[in-house]
Design an enzyme around this catalytic site. Structure first.
Site, short mmCIF file in Angstrom:
data_model
loop_
_atom_site.label_atom_id
_atom_site.label_comp_id
_atom_site.label_asym_id
_atom_site.label_seq_id
_atom_site.Cartn_x
_atom_site.Cartn_y
_atom_site.Cartn_z
N HIS A 55 33.73 -23.77 -6.69
CA HIS A 55 32.70 -24.83 -6.92
C HIS A 55 32.30 -26.10 -6.29
CE1 HIS A 55 37.04 -26.24 -7.54
NE2 HIS A 55 36.13 -27.23 -7.87
N ALA A 56 31.88 -27.24 -6.58
CA ALA A 56 31.25 -28.23 -6.12
C ALA A 56 31.00 -29.16 -7.54
CB ALA A 56 29.92 -28.34 -5.69
#
Length: 138
Positions: A55-56
């Site tokens: 994820h970011a």
């Protein structure tokens, strides 16, 4: 979308001696930490076959520290080559900026300490890689 920063290593001070042990300190945003810490969490007992992260974040920056064990972190930022960092020294942290896709793989004994710039907010997570790539193009 703001200018994208790149991940980088932060070396914390090492105070002490072999006969008494060591302490490393992270304080005062702007000294070593590029942000004021709003959240602290840690992961442990992660099986070596598991890849976490994926994820970011829109707003959250983080510093990842291998308090014990080894953590292999892969990062990707728009327009930059994919980078791999091996964290295995408790006085070294990895700065992970917003909009940086990252994954982590752990040795079984690894304890990952995370210093985050924002409190937890599920809406801050970008969990779809294609969505992140579309944001990079904006």
């Amino acid at each position: 979308m703001p200018d994208l920063a790149r991940p980088f290593l932060i070396e914390f001070p090492k105070l002490g001696a072999p006969e008494i042990g060591y302490i490393s300190v992270a304080e005062n945003a702007g000294d070593l930490l590029p942000f004021a810490v709003q959240r602290v969490f840690w992961t442990y007992y992660t099986p070596e076959s598991i890849v976490r992260g994926r994820h970011a974040h829109h707003r959250t920056a983080q510093v990842l520290i291998a308090a014990t064990g080894r953590i292999t972190v892969t990062t990707e930022v728009a327009g930059e080559p994919i980078e791999t960092f091996r964290l295995e020294n408790p006085r070294v942290g990895l700065y992970v900026p917003p909009y940086c896709w990252h994954t982590m793989q752990y040795s079984h004994t690894a304890v990952q300490l995370v210093l985050a710039s924002q409190p937890y907010d599920e809406a801050d997570y970008i969990r779809d890689y294609d969505q992140l790539r579309a944001l990079w193009r904006q």
